[in-house]
Design a protein around this motif. Structure first.
Motif, short mmCIF file in Angstrom:
data_model
loop_
_atom_site.label_atom_id
_atom_site.label_comp_id
_atom_site.label_asym_id
_atom_site.label_seq_id
_atom_site.Cartn_x
_atom_site.Cartn_y
_atom_site.Cartn_z
N VAL A 96 1.08 8.78 -12.84
CA VAL A 96 0.87 7.56 -12.64
C VAL A 96 0.17 7.02 -11.08
CG1 VAL A 96 1.60 5.08 -12.64
CG2 VAL A 96 2.18 6.76 -14.51
N ARG A 97 1.19 7.35 -10.19
CA ARG A 97 0.74 7.29 -8.88
C ARG A 97 -0.35 7.89 -8.30
NH1 ARG A 97 4.86 6.23 -3.43
NH2 ARG A 97 2.98 6.20 -1.98
N PRO A 98 -0.75 9.19 -8.56
CA PRO A 98 -2.12 9.63 -8.01
C PRO A 98 -3.09 8.83 -8.92
CG PRO A 98 -0.36 11.41 -8.65
CD PRO A 98 0.35 10.14 -9.13
N SER A 99 -2.84 8.53 -9.99
CA SER A 99 -3.91 7.66 -10.76
C SER A 99 -4.36 6.42 -9.96
CB SER A 99 -3.83 7.44 -11.99
OG SER A 99 -4.85 6.49 -12.53
N LEU A 100 -3.47 5.72 -9.50
CA LEU A 100 -3.58 4.33 -8.77
C LEU A 100 -4.04 4.70 -7.54
CD1 LEU A 100 -3.05 1.50 -8.16
CD2 LEU A 100 -0.63 1.99 -7.94
N GLU A 101 -3.70 5.82 -6.83
CA GLU A 101 -3.93 6.21 -5.33
C GLU A 101 -5.63 6.51 -5.37
OE1 GLU A 101 -1.45 9.18 -4.21
OE2 GLU A 101 0.03 7.97 -3.36
N GLU A 102 -6.09 6.86 -6.51
CA GLU A 102 -7.49 7.43 -6.82
C GLU A 102 -8.02 6.23 -6.78
OE1 GLU A 102 -10.76 9.56 -7.06
OE2 GLU A 102 -8.74 10.36 -6.78
N LEU A 109 -9.21 0.06 -0.57
CA LEU A 109 -8.21 -1.08 -0.31
C LEU A 109 -7.00 -0.36 -0.17
CD1 LEU A 109 -9.55 -3.57 -3.28
CD2 LEU A 109 -10.01 -3.73 -0.93
N ASP A 110 -6.10 -1.26 0.44
CA ASP A 110 -4.95 -0.78 0.59
C ASP A 110 -3.83 -1.12 -0.58
OD1 ASP A 110 -5.41 0.16 3.15
OD2 ASP A 110 -4.97 -2.02 3.99
N TYR A 111 -4.34 -2.07 -1.33
CA TYR A 111 -3.47 -2.43 -2.59
C TYR A 111 -4.32 -2.87 -3.72
CZ TYR A 111 -3.35 -7.26 -1.15
OH TYR A 111 -3.83 -8.42 -0.86
N ILE A 112 -3.71 -3.09 -4.74
CA ILE A 112 -4.54 -3.84 -5.75
C ILE A 112 -3.37 -5.02 -6.17
CG2 ILE A 112 -6.46 -2.33 -6.30
CD1 ILE A 112 -4.60 -1.73 -8.87
N ASP A 113 -3.91 -5.99 -7.08
CA ASP A 113 -3.09 -7.04 -7.18
C ASP A 113 -2.59 -6.95 -8.53
OD1 ASP A 113 -3.83 -9.41 -5.02
OD2 ASP A 113 -5.55 -8.09 -5.72
N GLU A 153 6.76 0.72 -12.21
CA GLU A 153 7.81 0.06 -11.50
C GLU A 153 7.77 0.77 -9.93
OE1 GLU A 153 10.87 -1.76 -14.53
OE2 GLU A 153 11.26 0.37 -13.95
N LYS A 154 7.78 2.10 -9.86
CA LYS A 154 7.81 2.84 -8.62
C LYS A 154 6.73 2.41 -7.76
CE LYS A 154 10.80 6.34 -10.15
NZ LYS A 154 11.02 7.82 -10.39
N CYS A 155 5.34 2.36 -8.33
CA CYS A 155 4.24 1.84 -7.64
C CYS A 155 4.42 0.39 -7.10
CB CYS A 155 3.09 2.02 -8.49
SG CYS A 155 2.69 3.70 -8.95
N LYS A 156 5.01 -0.22 -7.84
CA LYS A 156 5.07 -1.67 -7.09
C LYS A 156 6.24 -1.59 -6.10
CE LYS A 156 7.02 -6.11 -8.77
NZ LYS A 156 6.36 -7.18 -8.25
N ASP A 157 7.24 -0.82 -5.82
CA ASP A 157 8.12 -1.00 -5.11
C ASP A 157 7.64 -0.21 -3.88
OD1 ASP A 157 10.39 -2.01 -6.53
OD2 ASP A 157 11.02 -0.12 -7.14
N VAL A 161 0.82 -1.81 -5.42
CA VAL A 161 0.46 -2.79 -6.48
C VAL A 161 1.39 -4.11 -6.47
CG1 VAL A 161 1.62 -1.72 -8.29
CG2 VAL A 161 -0.27 -3.40 -8.75
N LYS A 162 0.80 -5.37 -6.34
CA LYS A 162 1.41 -6.46 -6.41
C LYS A 162 2.40 -6.50 -7.74
CE LYS A 162 0.38 -7.90 -2.17
NZ LYS A 162 1.26 -7.64 -1.10
N SER A 163 1.64 -6.48 -8.69
CA SER A 163 2.08 -6.61 -10.10
C SER A 163 1.60 -5.69 -11.23
CB SER A 163 1.75 -8.22 -10.57
OG SER A 163 2.22 -9.32 -9.60
N ILE A 164 2.58 -5.50 -12.24
CA ILE A 164 2.27 -4.51 -13.17
C ILE A 164 2.36 -5.11 -14.52
CG2 ILE A 164 2.92 -2.41 -11.83
CD1 ILE A 164 5.70 -2.48 -13.06
N GLY A 165 1.54 -4.71 -15.33
CA GLY A 165 1.45 -5.05 -16.90
C GLY A 165 0.85 -4.33 -17.71
N VAL A 166 0.40 -4.51 -19.00
CA VAL A 166 -0.16 -3.66 -19.87
C VAL A 166 -1.18 -4.44 -20.78
CG1 VAL A 166 2.42 -2.77 -20.56
CG2 VAL A 166 1.57 -4.77 -21.86
#
Length: 324
Positions: A96-102, A109-113, A153-157, A161-166
């Motif tokens: 999950v985190r490697p995918s977000l980092e990609e 960008l440093d983060y996504i919303d 949740e760990k990516c948010k922490d 990323v600022k917020s997480i959803g589905v």
């Protein structure tokens, strides 16, 4: 700085989301540069909510557009709300985190919303994103989505990323996350197909009861050029009821549809790469539909789904077997 009239609503984690967003999906036949151009136009017009995904294969170009508009002073990074999506081959917690980092690397960008699980169906890592009937028989992966959610949740922490959803979750699948032991963050949203022919009234009511925002994709109807859509479905924008209401207000049917969603508390995405339509789609804050208009639009619901993804139907987590 360009003016933005976009209204925002507060999500259950305290962050805000603009109620109108630009969808950036395009068929593979469309040059990736079109995504960059359309995003620039949208930001210049006033859009601040940009909806993207790993699957769309244009996050690099969309990121270039966002950074260009920051560089020229049109917006700041804080003005822009970007949504990314976790694809089905990355549901295993360690991916999950490697995918977000990609995604962050592509966007630069440093983060996504907002980061959302694109579908509740999990596939084995390493398989192609675009799936054929031939290879679907052996790629289903048995991943517990609650474990995927913990990784989100760990990516948010971590501040990635600022917020997480589905996205594309039915009620039962949402409840599975909400009832997860040790849940740290509720999903802020559920992004689903939603339009006057599929108004999702029951799912919307459920989401509101749980303080989850419903985000509407395919809000103006079908991407007929996409292989996962029903090509025989009626064209939403040609509906006579919508046409009559549009004429009454001197608006386009698309503007009526977008206004309808905003008034019922739905965050709505409008996908267009045409400059004229992008501008028109943003002009929905200057008029209001009457209660009678709203009831008339409610009345054309057909429970008709354009985005069916037949390829996913045999997956145990296929979401559309439930009523909602």
């Amino acid at each position: 700085m360009a003016p933005s009239r976009t209204l925002k609503v507060t999500m259950n984690d305290g962050n805000t989301i603009p109620v109108l967003g630009l969808g950036t999906y395009a068929p593979r036949s469309v040059p990736k540069s079109e995504g960059e151009r359309a995003t620039k136009v949208a930001i210049e017009v006033g859009f601040r909510h940009i909806d993207g995904a790993f699957l769309y294969e244009n996050e690099k170009e969309v990121g270039q557009a966002i950074r260009a508009k920051i560089a020229d002073g049109t917006v700041t990074r804080e003005d822009i709300f970007y949504t990314g999506k976790l694809w089905n081959t990355f549901h295993r917690p360690e991916l999950v985190r490697p995918s977000l980092e990609e995604t962050l690397k592509s966007l630069q960008l440093d983060y996504i919303d907002l980061y959302i699980i694109h579908w509740p169906v999990s596939f084995k890592p390493g398989k192609k994103m675009f799936l054929t009937d031939e290879n679907l028989k052996f790629i289903s992966d048995t991943v517990d989505l609650r474990d995927t959610w913990e990784a989100m949740e760990k990516c948010k922490d971590a501040g990635l990323v600022k917020s997480i959803g589905v996205s594309n979750f039915n009620r039962r699948q949402l409840e599975m996350i909400l009832n997860k032991p040790g849940l740290k963050y509720k999903p802020v949203c559920n992004q689903v197909e939603c339009h006057p022919y599929l108004n999702q009234s029951k799912l919307l009511e459920f989401c509101k009861s749980k303080d989850i925002i419903l985000v509407a994709y395919s809000s103006l109807g079908s991407h007929r050029e996409a292989e996962w859509t029903d090509q025989k479905s009626p064209i939403l924008l040609e509906d006579p009821v919508l046409g009559a209401i549009a004429k009454k207000h001197n608006r386009t049917p698309a503007q009526v549809i977008l206004r309808y969603q905003i008034q019922r508390g739905v965050v709505v995405l409008a996908k267009s790469f045409t400059e004229k339509r992008i501008k028109e789609n943003f002009e929905v804050f200057e008029f209001q539909l009457t209660l009678e208009d709203m009831k008339d639009i409610d009345g054309i619901n057909k429970n008709l789904r354009y985005v069916i993804f037949d390829q996913f139907k045999e997956h145990p987590n296929y979401p559309f077997k439930d009523e909602y």
